[in-house]
Design a protein around this motif. Structure first.
Motif, PDB file in Angstrom:
ATOM      1  N   ASP A  73      -3.042  14.557  -4.804  1.00 51.46           N
ATOM      2  CA  ASP A  73      -4.428  14.534  -4.330  1.00 51.46           C
ATOM      3  C   ASP A  73      -4.866  13.098  -4.048  1.00 51.46           C
ATOM      4  N   VAL A  74      -4.457  12.197  -4.932  1.00 50.42           N
ATOM      5  CA  VAL A  74      -4.852  10.794  -4.745  1.00 50.42           C
ATOM      6  C   VAL A  74      -4.210  10.224  -3.481  1.00 50.42           C
ATOM      7  N   THR A  75      -2.903  10.503  -3.267  1.00 54.33           N
ATOM      8  CA  THR A  75      -2.246   9.968  -2.064  1.00 54.33           C
ATOM      9  C   THR A  75      -2.843  10.557  -0.798  1.00 54.33           C
ATOM     10  N   GLY A  85      -5.975   2.065   8.335  1.00 54.56           N
ATOM     11  CA  GLY A  85      -4.751   2.780   8.012  1.00 54.56           C
ATOM     12  C   GLY A  85      -4.772   3.233   6.567  1.00 54.56           C
ATOM     13  N   PRO A  86      -3.749   3.930   6.121  1.00 47.13           N
ATOM     14  CA  PRO A  86      -3.703   4.441   4.747  1.00 47.13           C
ATOM     15  C   PRO A  86      -3.831   3.324   3.723  1.00 47.13           C
ATOM     16  N   VAL A  87      -4.500   3.622   2.623  1.00 45.13           N
ATOM     17  CA  VAL A  87      -4.581   2.680   1.506  1.00 45.13           C
ATOM     18  C   VAL A  87      -3.281   2.807   0.710  1.00 45.13           C
ATOM     19  N   PRO A  88      -2.554   1.704   0.485  1.00 45.45           N
ATOM     20  CA  PRO A  88      -1.277   1.799  -0.228  1.00 45.45           C
ATOM     21  C   PRO A  88      -1.478   2.217  -1.688  1.00 45.45           C
ATOM     22  N   VAL A  89      -0.520   3.037  -2.188  1.00 43.79           N
ATOM     23  CA  VAL A  89      -0.554   3.502  -3.580  1.00 43.79           C
ATOM     24  C   VAL A  89       0.672   2.929  -4.294  1.00 43.79           C
ATOM     25  N   VAL A  90       0.442   2.271  -5.431  1.00 45.01           N
ATOM     26  CA  VAL A  90       1.516   1.745  -6.273  1.00 45.01           C
ATOM     27  C   VAL A  90       1.551   2.571  -7.549  1.00 45.01           C
ATOM     28  N   ALA A 102      10.310   7.752  -7.218  1.00 41.37           N
ATOM     29  CA  ALA A 102       8.971   7.254  -6.885  1.00 41.37           C
ATOM     30  C   ALA A 102       8.887   6.857  -5.420  1.00 41.37           C
ATOM     31  N   LYS A 103       9.911   6.106  -4.948  1.00 36.53           N
ATOM     32  CA  LYS A 103       9.853   5.642  -3.565  1.00 36.53           C
ATOM     33  C   LYS A 103      10.076   6.772  -2.565  1.00 36.53           C
ATOM     34  N   ALA A 104      10.643   7.879  -3.027  1.00 34.04           N
ATOM     35  CA  ALA A 104      10.829   9.034  -2.143  1.00 34.04           C
ATOM     36  C   ALA A 104       9.599   9.918  -2.092  1.00 34.04           C
ATOM     37  N   THR A 105       8.608   9.644  -2.939  1.00 31.57           N
ATOM     38  CA  THR A 105       7.382  10.443  -2.982  1.00 31.57           C
ATOM     39  C   THR A 105       6.467  10.038  -1.834  1.00 31.57           C
ATOM     40  N   ASP A 106       6.034  11.012  -1.041  1.00 35.77           N
ATOM     41  CA  ASP A 106       5.157  10.714   0.089  1.00 35.77           C
ATOM     42  C   ASP A 106       3.893  10.005  -0.382  1.00 35.77           C
ATOM     43  N   GLY A 107       3.543   8.948   0.340  1.00 39.71           N
ATOM     44  CA  GLY A 107       2.305   8.230   0.056  1.00 39.71           C
ATOM     45  C   GLY A 107       2.444   7.128  -0.957  1.00 39.71           C
ATOM     46  N   VAL A 108       3.581   7.022  -1.669  1.00 38.78           N
ATOM     47  CA  VAL A 108       3.761   5.977  -2.675  1.00 38.78           C
ATOM     48  C   VAL A 108       4.443   4.787  -1.985  1.00 38.78           C
ATOM     49  N   ALA A 109       3.768   3.637  -2.011  1.00 39.73           N
ATOM     50  CA  ALA A 109       4.285   2.440  -1.346  1.00 39.73           C
ATOM     51  C   ALA A 109       5.249   1.672  -2.214  1.00 39.73           C
ATOM     52  N   ASP A 110       5.056   1.700  -3.542  1.00 39.70           N
ATOM     53  CA  ASP A 110       5.922   0.912  -4.409  1.00 39.70           C
ATOM     54  C   ASP A 110       5.844   1.466  -5.831  1.00 39.70           C
ATOM     55  N   TYR A 111       6.676   0.938  -6.723  1.00 43.85           N
ATOM     56  CA  TYR A 111       6.798   1.471  -8.081  1.00 43.85           C
ATOM     57  C   TYR A 111       7.014   0.320  -9.049  1.00 43.85           C
ATOM     58  N   VAL A 112       6.320   0.352 -10.211  1.00 40.98           N
ATOM     59  CA  VAL A 112       6.478  -0.635 -11.273  1.00 40.98           C
ATOM     60  C   VAL A 112       6.549   0.108 -12.602  1.00 40.98           C
ATOM     61  N   ARG A 113       7.535  -0.277 -13.434  1.00 45.15           N
ATOM     62  CA  ARG A 113       7.640   0.343 -14.763  1.00 45.15           C
ATOM     63  C   ARG A 113       6.595  -0.255 -15.697  1.00 45.15           C
ATOM     64  N   LEU A 123       3.306  -5.875 -11.546  1.00 45.12           N
ATOM     65  CA  LEU A 123       2.354  -5.040 -10.832  1.00 45.12           C
ATOM     66  C   LEU A 123       1.576  -5.864  -9.821  1.00 45.12           C
ATOM     67  N   VAL A 124       1.164  -7.070 -10.222  1.00 48.03           N
ATOM     68  CA  VAL A 124       0.436  -7.941  -9.300  1.00 48.03           C
ATOM     69  C   VAL A 124       1.302  -8.275  -8.086  1.00 48.03           C
ATOM     70  N   ASP A 125       2.616  -8.573  -8.308  1.00 48.33           N
ATOM     71  CA  ASP A 125       3.506  -8.864  -7.182  1.00 48.33           C
ATOM     72  C   ASP A 125       3.593  -7.688  -6.222  1.00 48.33           C
ATOM     73  N   ARG A 126       3.706  -6.463  -6.771  1.00 51.31           N
ATOM     74  CA  ARG A 126       3.810  -5.275  -5.907  1.00 51.31           C
ATOM     75  C   ARG A 126       2.511  -5.031  -5.134  1.00 51.31           C
ATOM     76  N   ILE A 127       1.365  -5.290  -5.790  1.00 51.39           N
ATOM     77  CA  ILE A 127       0.079  -5.124  -5.096  1.00 51.39           C
ATOM     78  C   ILE A 127      -0.014  -6.110  -3.941  1.00 51.39           C
ATOM     79  N   GLN A 128       0.425  -7.365  -4.188  1.00 56.13           N
ATOM     80  CA  GLN A 128       0.362  -8.375  -3.135  1.00 56.13           C
ATOM     81  C   GLN A 128       1.261  -8.011  -1.976  1.00 56.13           C
ATOM     82  N   TRP A 129       2.470  -7.482  -2.263  1.00 55.71           N
ATOM     83  CA  TRP A 129       3.337  -7.039  -1.170  1.00 55.71           C
ATOM     84  C   TRP A 129       2.676  -5.884  -0.405  1.00 55.71           C
ATOM     85  N   ALA A 130       2.071  -4.937  -1.124  1.00 59.52           N
ATOM     86  CA  ALA A 130       1.485  -3.766  -0.482  1.00 59.52           C
ATOM     87  C   ALA A 130       0.278  -4.127   0.364  1.00 59.52           C
TER      88      ALA A 130
END
Length: 803
Positions: A73-75, A85-90, A102-113, A123-130
């Motif tokens: 629902d969120v994606t 354009g779409p808002v990226p979801v991490v 995670a990366k195969a899930t539609d709408g998910v731009a990136d993944y952090v453990r 997480l900050v690095d992934r947000i900056q990339w996204a």
């Protein structure tokens, strides 16, 4: 997007409000200019997206749990509520939900453990990339970075995917590929096969993870419709702290081919040098030609080789403009008949320049051999030509031409010597004709030549040619009347030295042999204006073979052959000695390091790890010394350099502790790097073996407060310099062995240091002697002018007592 405002707005979504607040605060703490809001349900997400310019949504629940079921629902909301354009979801969750899923899930731009160390920083690095600029702006940044580079460039993101490849990659790989956004592994398939992609992936992963810097990887690329090529990848981190890697890609095929060709050429040159000594010993043209054709066959890899001479030629040369025929004297591969002097061979003989015909398939004047594809012809001075024929076109290259010219030069020199000897032994000619011919030969022969006559039962010099004067630095008028003995045996002030020389001529036997009309031919070493040179000494009568009342002495310069033989022998002995020393020491130290490492793993004792580090330091020093010795094989580039400059540079390369350095004014003509290596080894030797901290002062006969000092300065009585220390010195019984590879009084040392000193001394043509300094330490004295040298080289070093 985020770049249009001062801060990046992030929405953190989780069902637990406390977790939302905590994660939002920690995320803001990790990044400047990042504002984090929170939502605990789907409606909260909808409201935030409709009322706020959200740049990125972080979903903090595991999609496999009931709380994470709202991910889709969120994606969906993020897909439809973005302004540009779409808002990226991490996805920010624990490791049970893997990154691949995670990366195969539609709408998910990136993944952090979320349970990883420094999770919020990642997480900050992934947000900056996204939330980076749009694709056009990002592509413009990459293009600005790499398109101006001549080499191929690939830019990788943090996941190892290719983000950008510049236009030069097409030339490097030999095929045009759509590289952007593809994983590196895709290069292993069509349309170009890349052998070694796994190694490149490993290098990229290491750089992205911060585990390595700039690893170089070579792979083989097989593009369609083109020859395979060798490509080098050099991987580094992205500038500006970006998450990813950059690879500089070069086609090094030509370099590799050139390197291989140089090795092959060097091997062939070594073969030629090996055969020149045998040529110098030939006594007939047939013997010389057979040896030369055999060498040409092995060096040029030809299908047919041969030496052809002009029919009815004489020692004075042949004028083939008046006609004539080339007659094969010695051939290999297949026999062929005489040929006209009007073709390629005739042109080479007339001009004195070699001729290379790359495609002789349609030329009847190129070779008498049937089915000749390519032909190489080199003139043999005053004789004829050396032919090399291959059935395939393009079989010979320019370096083959150089090798052929080198070979025929040696053949020409030896042929001249053989013909001179044969002519001088002819007794049928009239005395007047003999002397007229001799006058011309005497004045023009390039080798030192002197005539003698017997007076009172002993041969004395009657004349000397210009080459004799120029090479030995004497005036012919000054040597006329001198006993022949003075110019046959090596000059020396020490009779014992003469007795030990291998090239000393038996003077009594020489007199008897020459008086009876005999000949002497032997290799000797003589002092010349250019320093000591090697010659083939030939002495024999000119007239009256029964009494030998008159005769000649001729020196043929064979220094190149002798120097090459000595150099090859020295290199072989040095390599064998170094291999034995390095293999043994490296094996012992590796075993020691392995043992201490295992002990450290069991006990955790830092002292064991220090022992491992010490073993590695010894191995590193051994590698440094070996590199110095190998670098010694490169050409020297001597120049004036002050002792202070060289000593300061060498001093900086050694851990000297409290040791003092004292340098007197002086300079030397030397290769700077080699001189620094020499001084470095002597300074290190003084520190390692004479430092009071490393020895017992009482047992070594020193005062308790003795301080070690190293002094460097010019010699007083001759051109050169000295290096001495105030340490414990070297016992007289050990001085004859200190330059031997592997010799050391320290069981932790490889014993190569003074071997480096010996290498530098030999290559410069210097001399060195080891004696005791006035303070009782070691003193090394180097004489750099061969004319003033009164002591032997390091390869023949002696121990000189204190004066």
């Amino acid at each position: 997007m985020a770049d249009d405002r001062d801060a990046t707005t992030v929405l953190f979504v989780a069902t637990d409000r406390d977790r939302v607040v905590t994660s939002a605060r920690r995320t803001e703490d990790e990044a400047d200019g990042m504002e984090v809001a929170g939502a605990t349900c789907t409606e909260g997400v909808r409201e935030a997206l409709e009322t706020t310019d959200v740049d990125c949504v972080v979903f903090g629940e595991n999609p496999l749990t009931a709380e994470g079921a709202q991910l889709l629902d969120v994606t969906d909301l993020c897909e439809t509520h973005g302004d540009e354009g779409p808002v990226p979801v991490v996805l920010f969750t624990d490791g049970s939900y893997g990154p691949a899923t995670a990366k195969a899930t539609d709408g998910v731009a990136d993944y952090v453990r979320a349970d990883a160390e420094d999770a919020h920083a990642h997480l900050v690095d992934r947000i900056q990339w996204a939330t980076t600029p749009s694709e056009d702006e990002e592509a413009e940044w990459y293009e600005t970075l790499v398109e101006s580079m001549e080499d191929g460039v690939l830019v990788f993101d943090g996941s190892g995917r290719i983000r950008y490849g510049n236009s030069a990659m097409t030339d490097v790989l030999g095929v045009e590929l759509d590289l952007e956004g593809v994983p590196l592994g895709s290069l292993a398939g069509e349309p170009a096969t890349v052998d070694g992609v796994d190694a490149i992936e490993g290098a990229v992963e290491s750089v992205v993870a911060g585990e390595a810097e700039a690893p170089e990887v070579e792979v083989t690329v097989d593009p369609p419709g083109a020859e395979p090529r060798v490509v080098e990848f050099q991987v580094v981190g992205l500038p500006g702290g970006r998450d990813g890697a950059l690879a500089t890609v070069r086609n090094v095929t030509e370099y590799k081919q050139t390197e291989s060709a140089l090795r092959e050429t060097r091997t062939k040159i070594e073969r030629l040098h090996a055969v020149t000594g045998e040529m110098a010993a030939c006594r007939s043209e047939r013997e010389l030609f057979e040896l030369a054709v055999d060498a040409a066959d092995r060096v040029l890899d030809a299908d047919v080789c041969g030496i052809d001479v002009v029919e009815d030629e004489t020692f004075g040369g042949v004028d083939i403009d008046e006609g004539g025929t080339f007659v094969p004297r010695v051939t290999s591969g297949e026999e062929y008949g005489p040929s006209s002097v009007e073709g390629v061979a005739g042109r080479a003989f007339r001009t004195g320049e070699s001729v290379l015909v790359e495609d002789a398939s349609d030329r009847t004047d190129a070779s008498p051999v049937a089915e000749a594809g390519s032909v190489l012809v080199a003139p043999v001075e005053n004789a004829g030509v050396l032919r090399a024929v291959a059935h395939e076109p393009g079989a010979f290259e320019e370096r083959d031409r150089d090798l052929a010219e080198l070979l025929v030069a040696h053949v020409g020199e030896c042929l001249t010597r053989i013909r001179v000897g044969e002519t001088l032994r002819e007794r049928e000619r009239d005395l007047v004709e003999e002397r007229e011919r001799l006058v011309s030969l005497f004045e023009n022969v390039p080798s030192p030549l002197a005539s003698y006559a017997f007076e009172d039962g002993r041969p004395v010099i009657r004349d000397a040619n210009p080459s004799f004067e120029a090479i030995f630095g004497v005036d012919a008028d000054d040597v006329v009347g001198d006993p022949l003995h003075d110019h046959v045996r090596p000059p020396s002030d020490d009779p014992a030295d003469v007795a030990d020389r291998e090239d000393v001529v038996d003077l009594a036997g020489l007199d008897a042999e020459l008086r009876e009309g005999g000949h002497l031919e032997t290799a000797v070493r003589r002092d010349t204006v250019e320093g000591p040179l090697d010659f083939l000494l030939h002495a024999g009568p000119l007239v009256d073979a029964e009494t030998g009342e008159e005769g000649y002495v001729i020196y043929t310069d064979i220094s190149r052959q002798k120097d090459r033989q000595r150099e090859l022998q020295r290199q072989g002995e040095q390599l064998e000695a170094l291999a034995d020393v390095a293999a043994g020491d490296m094996r012992d130290w590796l075993n020691e390091a392995r043992a201490y490492l295992e002990l450290a793993e069991e006990t955790g004792d830092e002292a064991d790890l220090a022992s491992v580090r010490h073993a590695h330091e010894r191995m590193a020093r051994l590698v440094d010394d070996l590199e110095t010795l190998v670098d010694g094989e490169t050409d020297l580039d001597p120049e004036p350099i002050t002792l202070e400059t060289a000593a300061t540079r060498a001093w900086a390369r050694v851990e000297t502790g409290a040791v003092n350095l004292d340098v007197d004014d002086g300079s030397v003509e030397a290769d700077p790097r080699s001189l620094e290596d020499l001084l470095q080894q002597l300074i290190r030797n003084a520190v390692d073996h004479g430092t009071p901290e490393l020895v017992d002062p009482v047992s070594e006969g020193l005062e308790a407060d003795t301080e070690l000092a190293v002094r460097i300065g010019p010699l007083r009585d001759r051109e050169g310099f000295y290096v001495e220390d105030t340490g414990v010195g070297i016992p007289p019984g050990e001085r004859d062995r200190v330059f031997d590879p592997g010799y050391s009084t320290d069981e932790d040392a490889a014993g190569l240091g003074l071997g480096v000193v010996k290498e530098v001394v030999d290559r410069h043509g210097w001399s060195v002697r080891l004696r005791e300094s006035r303070s009782g330490g070691a003193r090394f004295e180097f004489v750099t002018d061969p004319k003033l040298r009164a002591i032997p080289r390091a390869t023949e070093h002696t121990t000189v007592p204190e004066e």
